[in-house]
Structure formats: structure tokens, C-alpha cells
Design a protein around this motif. Sequence first.
Motif, short mmCIF file in Angstrom:
data_model
loop_
_atom_site.label_atom_id
_atom_site.label_comp_id
_atom_site.label_asym_id
_atom_site.label_seq_id
_atom_site.Cartn_x
_atom_site.Cartn_y
_atom_site.Cartn_z
N ARG A 1 0.84 -1.21 0.00
CA ARG A 1 0.00 0.00 0.00
C ARG A 1 0.88 1.26 0.00
NH1 ARG A 1 -4.42 1.77 4.49
NH2 ARG A 1 -4.74 3.83 3.61
N ARG B 1 0.86 4.32 10.46
CA ARG B 1 0.69 2.88 10.68
C ARG B 1 1.77 2.32 11.61
NH1 ARG B 1 -2.81 -1.04 8.52
NH2 ARG B 1 -4.14 0.73 8.00
N GLU C 1 -16.06 -2.63 5.26
CA GLU C 1 -15.85 -1.31 4.65
C GLU C 1 -14.43 -0.80 4.92
OE1 GLU C 1 -18.08 0.19 2.64
OE2 GLU C 1 -19.40 -1.54 2.94
N GLY C 2 -13.54 -1.71 5.30
CA GLY C 2 -12.12 -1.33 5.40
C GLY C 2 -11.65 -0.93 6.78
N LYS C 3 -12.50 -1.08 7.83
CA LYS C 3 -12.04 -0.67 9.16
C LYS C 3 -11.04 -1.71 9.69
CE LYS C 3 -13.53 0.65 13.78
NZ LYS C 3 -14.63 1.04 14.66
N PRO C 4 -9.81 -1.28 10.03
CA PRO C 4 -8.86 -2.25 10.54
C PRO C 4 -9.14 -2.62 11.99
CG PRO C 4 -7.75 -0.17 9.94
CD PRO C 4 -9.22 0.06 9.87
N ASN D 1 -9.17 2.93 16.84
CA ASN D 1 -9.44 3.61 15.58
C ASN D 1 -8.45 4.78 15.46
OD1 ASN D 1 -11.91 5.48 13.83
ND2 ASN D 1 -11.05 3.55 13.11
N VAL D 2 -8.23 5.19 14.23
CA VAL D 2 -7.17 6.15 13.90
C VAL D 2 -7.73 7.20 12.97
CG1 VAL D 2 -4.96 6.37 12.72
CG2 VAL D 2 -5.49 4.26 13.94
N SER D 3 -7.24 8.42 13.10
CA SER D 3 -7.59 9.45 12.12
C SER D 3 -6.39 10.37 11.95
CB SER D 3 -8.81 10.23 12.63
OG SER D 3 -9.18 11.21 11.69
N HIS D 4 -6.25 10.92 10.74
CA HIS D 4 -5.17 11.89 10.56
C HIS D 4 -5.63 13.05 9.70
CE1 HIS D 4 -4.54 9.30 7.03
NE2 HIS D 4 -4.43 8.31 7.91
N ASP E 1 -12.31 10.93 14.70
CA ASP E 1 -12.04 11.73 13.50
C ASP E 1 -11.44 13.07 13.89
OD1 ASP E 1 -12.25 11.84 10.57
OD2 ASP E 1 -13.42 13.63 10.98
N TRP F 1 -18.97 17.83 11.04
CA TRP F 1 -18.32 16.88 10.14
C TRP F 1 -17.57 15.80 10.94
CZ3 TRP F 1 -18.00 16.33 4.79
CH2 TRP F 1 -17.03 15.44 4.34
N GLU G 1 -18.52 11.84 11.08
CA GLU G 1 -17.51 10.89 10.60
C GLU G 1 -17.11 9.91 11.71
OE1 GLU G 1 -15.32 9.56 7.52
OE2 GLU G 1 -15.76 11.68 7.26
N LYS H 1 -17.39 5.93 11.50
CA LYS H 1 -16.19 5.11 11.68
C LYS H 1 -16.35 4.13 12.84
CE LYS H 1 -12.10 6.80 10.84
NZ LYS H 1 -10.91 7.61 11.12
N LEU I 1 -20.41 4.15 4.36
CA LEU I 1 -21.58 4.91 3.91
C LEU I 1 -22.84 4.07 3.81
CD1 LEU I 1 -19.92 7.46 1.53
CD2 LEU I 1 -20.85 7.79 3.83
C1 LIG Z 1 -12.89 5.43 5.17
C2 LIG Z 1 -13.15 6.67 5.97
C3 LIG Z 1 -13.80 6.29 7.26
C4 LIG Z 1 -11.84 7.42 6.20
O1 LIG Z 1 -12.03 8.69 6.68
P1 LIG Z 1 -11.01 9.89 6.40
O2 LIG Z 1 -11.57 11.09 7.09
O3 LIG Z 1 -10.70 9.97 4.96
O4 LIG Z 1 -9.71 9.44 7.09
P2 LIG Z 1 -9.29 9.39 8.61
O5 LIG Z 1 -7.93 9.92 8.65
O6 LIG Z 1 -10.29 9.95 9.55
O7 LIG Z 1 -9.28 7.81 8.90
C5 LIG Z 1 -8.48 6.94 8.19
C6 LIG Z 1 -8.24 5.72 9.05
O8 LIG Z 1 -9.49 5.17 9.49
C7 LIG Z 1 -9.39 3.74 9.48
N1 LIG Z 1 -10.46 3.27 8.60
C8 LIG Z 1 -10.42 2.92 7.29
N2 LIG Z 1 -11.65 2.53 6.87
C9 LIG Z 1 -12.46 2.64 7.94
C10 LIG Z 1 -13.85 2.37 8.16
N3 LIG Z 1 -14.65 1.92 7.20
N4 LIG Z 1 -14.37 2.60 9.39
C11 LIG Z 1 -13.58 3.05 10.38
N5 LIG Z 1 -12.26 3.31 10.25
C12 LIG Z 1 -11.71 3.11 9.04
C13 LIG Z 1 -7.99 3.38 9.00
O9 LIG Z 1 -7.19 3.16 10.14
C14 LIG Z 1 -7.56 4.63 8.26
O10 LIG Z 1 -6.18 4.84 8.35
P3 LIG Z 1 -5.24 4.51 7.10
O11 LIG Z 1 -5.83 5.25 5.94
O12 LIG Z 1 -3.92 5.05 7.50
O13 LIG Z 1 -5.31 3.04 6.93
C15 LIG Z 1 -14.04 7.65 5.17
O14 LIG Z 1 -13.49 7.89 3.96
C16 LIG Z 1 -15.46 7.29 4.99
O15 LIG Z 1 -15.90 6.29 4.49
N6 LIG Z 1 -16.27 8.21 5.41
C17 LIG Z 1 -17.66 8.05 5.27
C18 LIG Z 1 -18.47 9.17 5.62
C19 LIG Z 1 -18.37 10.48 4.93
O16 LIG Z 1 -18.28 10.73 3.74
N7 LIG Z 1 -18.52 11.38 5.85
C20 LIG Z 1 -18.79 12.69 5.66
C21 LIG Z 1 -19.01 13.25 7.05
S1 LIG Z 1 -20.26 14.39 7.11
#
Ligand SMILES: CC(C)(COP(=O)(O)OP(=O)(O)OC[C@H]1O[C@@H](n2cnc3c(N)ncnc32)[C@H](O)[C@@H]1OP(=O)(O)O)[C@@H](O)C(=O)NCCC(=O)NCCS
Length: 257
Positions: A58, A75, A100-103, A117-120, A138, A180, A184, A188, A194
Motif C-alpha cells: 500500500r 501505521r 468497509e475497510g475498518k482495521p 481507531n485512527v484518524s489523521h 475523527d 463533520w 464521521e 467510523k 456509507l
Molecule cells: C474510510 C473513511 C472512514 C476514512 O475517513 P477519512 O476522514 O478519509 O480518514 P481518517 O484519517 O479519519 O481515517 C483513516 C483511518 O481510518 C481507518 N479506517 C479505514 N476505513 C475505515 C472504516 N470503514 N471505518 C472506520 N475506520 C476506518 C484506517 O485506520 C484509516 O487509516 P489509514 O488510511 O492510515 O489506513 C471515510 O473515507 C469514509 O468512508 N467516510 C464516510 C463518511 C463520509 O463521507 N462522511 C462525511 C461526514 S459528514
Amino acid sequence: MVESLGGGALLDSVVWESPQSHPPLWEDEIHVWQSHLVADAGTQSLLHSYLSEDENERAARFRLDRDRNKFVTTRGTLRILLARYLQARPKDLMFLLGPEGKPALTAESAGEMLSFNVSHSQDVAVFAFGQNRNIGVDVERVRFDVEYDDIAQHYFSVGEMQSLAKLPRGNRREGFFLCWTRKEAYVKAGGRGLQIALDSFDVNLEPGDPACFLRGVHASWRISSFMVSNEYPVALVYDGAPADLKFFDLGNVRRLQ
Ligand SMILES: CC(C)(COP(=O)(O)OP(=O)(O)OC[C@H]1O[C@@H](n2cnc3c(N)ncnc32)[C@H](O)[C@@H]1OP(=O)(O)O)[C@@H](O)C(=O)NCCC(=O)NCCS
């Protein structure tokens, strides 16, 4: 006119401790760690050495070095923190991905108990850890180059749009980012992406008010919001009994070595 943050505190501030040793995680606690994703070349290569084959693949797919470095740092840091809780080696931990990809950790990695759970966002990462619960976190930097009205129309519920419109104009951008991150974090936490319709639930968004769900969420879910510095709102959502939240600052990841 240059737009700036609306003045008063977005949220009550929390105290981020810098612990000298790794704190034990009790069942009634959730630990939230913030970290600055700035790593020198030596640290980068150490963190890289902890990644699995899949994670390396990746990492190799990122086109920009900056994005690759952030992924590797986040990571690798996650692996170090998990390994400390589990008294394991960072490289030995195995993850599986939800639909949906949540680790999550595999059962062999003693993952049935420890959830995370992680966010950046930009140079900040936030990690949340608990036992036997679902957790979502988030973080987003409050950005001034975002046309938040259009995005809100697309993603927010009718109730949330009304709450946003009621805010004084100078507070709307903060309100948008609070909403937001809360939405989110809830999405998560459940790990269903979604598949949860974003207009099926409401959160509050008034700067300064404690976070809460207003509609469409089962009572077992809890929400909390806080800040990293004064620019990054964070939302944390979890289920189960109310948790004692502890906040830790890892500072620069170099301290991990
Ligand atoms: C996948 C998703 C959860 C990632 O969110 P993001 O804000 O882009 O990224 P963040 O930094 O908060 O989180 C990423 C991390 O969450 C984790 N993650 C990945 N998929 C996930 C999921 N389905 N659920 C929870 N955590 C998830 C991973 O650890 C990821 O880290 P990595 O990319 O280093 O592997 C996001 O794209 C998503 O599906 N959001 C849906 C809702 C949306 O559109 N919301 C709008 C809010 S109003």
C-alpha cells in the motif's frame, strides 16, 4: 477580508499528558493519543520496518512521498502503541479489515479485547484505544479554503443545516467542522462506512457546547469532542458503559524509539 477562527473556544480544552512510561488501559477507560507526524529519516525507516507485506504494498502505491511518509508514520506509530498495550512486537501484529475497510486486530494478535481507531489530518494523527467496544475517531484541521456550505448541503441532515444556519456567520465554519468530525466519528465507530445514511442522524454543532447526538442514534452510543491545539477539532464515538477518557501526547514520533 481574511477569515479566522471565531474567537471563543470551540470546545473545552482537555489536558494532554506526556507519560514517562506506557499507561495501562483499564476496561472502563479509553485512551486517546495525539501525535505529530513528523519523523526524521531514521525514524521513518524504523517505522517502515514494522509494516506487513500488505502495508508495504500500500505504501508503495502512494504517488507523493509526503502521503507515503504519513501513511508509514501513522501505521508504524499505531503498531508501536498497540504493541505496548499488548506487550507484543510491533511487526508481529496482524490486522484484518472489516467489510468497509475498518482495521482491527486479528484474534491471534489478542485483538478480541483491544479495539482502536485512527484518524489523521495534515501533520496530526489521533489514535483511540479501548477494551471490548466499538470506537471511532475523527480529526480535521479547520480549513479556510473549503466551501463548507456546498459540502454541508450534500452531507448534513435537514436539522444540522438548520442548526448551522442559526449560528452567527463568524462561527459557521467551526460549526461545520464540529458537525463533520462528529458524523464521521460515528460512521467510523460502526465500521459500516456509507451504509449509514448521513442524513439519518443528527449531531449538535454549536461551538463551545459539549457534543451530543440529537436524533437517529441508539442510546448505547456516546460522543465526545475536544481539540488538538486550537485548530484541530476531534470527535470520539464509542459504545458501551461511559468511559473515563485519558488524553496523551506522543509529541514528535521520534520519542517512540
Ligand atoms: C474510510 C473513511 C472512514 C476514512 O475517513 P477519512 O476522514 O478519509 O480518514 P481518517 O484519517 O479519519 O481515517 C483513516 C483511518 O481510518 C481507518 N479506517 C479505514 N476505513 C475505515 C472504516 N470503514 N471505518 C472506520 N475506520 C476506518 C484506517 O485506520 C484509516 O487509516 P489509514 O488510511 O492510515 O489506513 C471515510 O473515507 C469514509 O468512508 N467516510 C464516510 C463518511 C463520509 O463521507 N462522511 C462525511 C461526514 S459528514
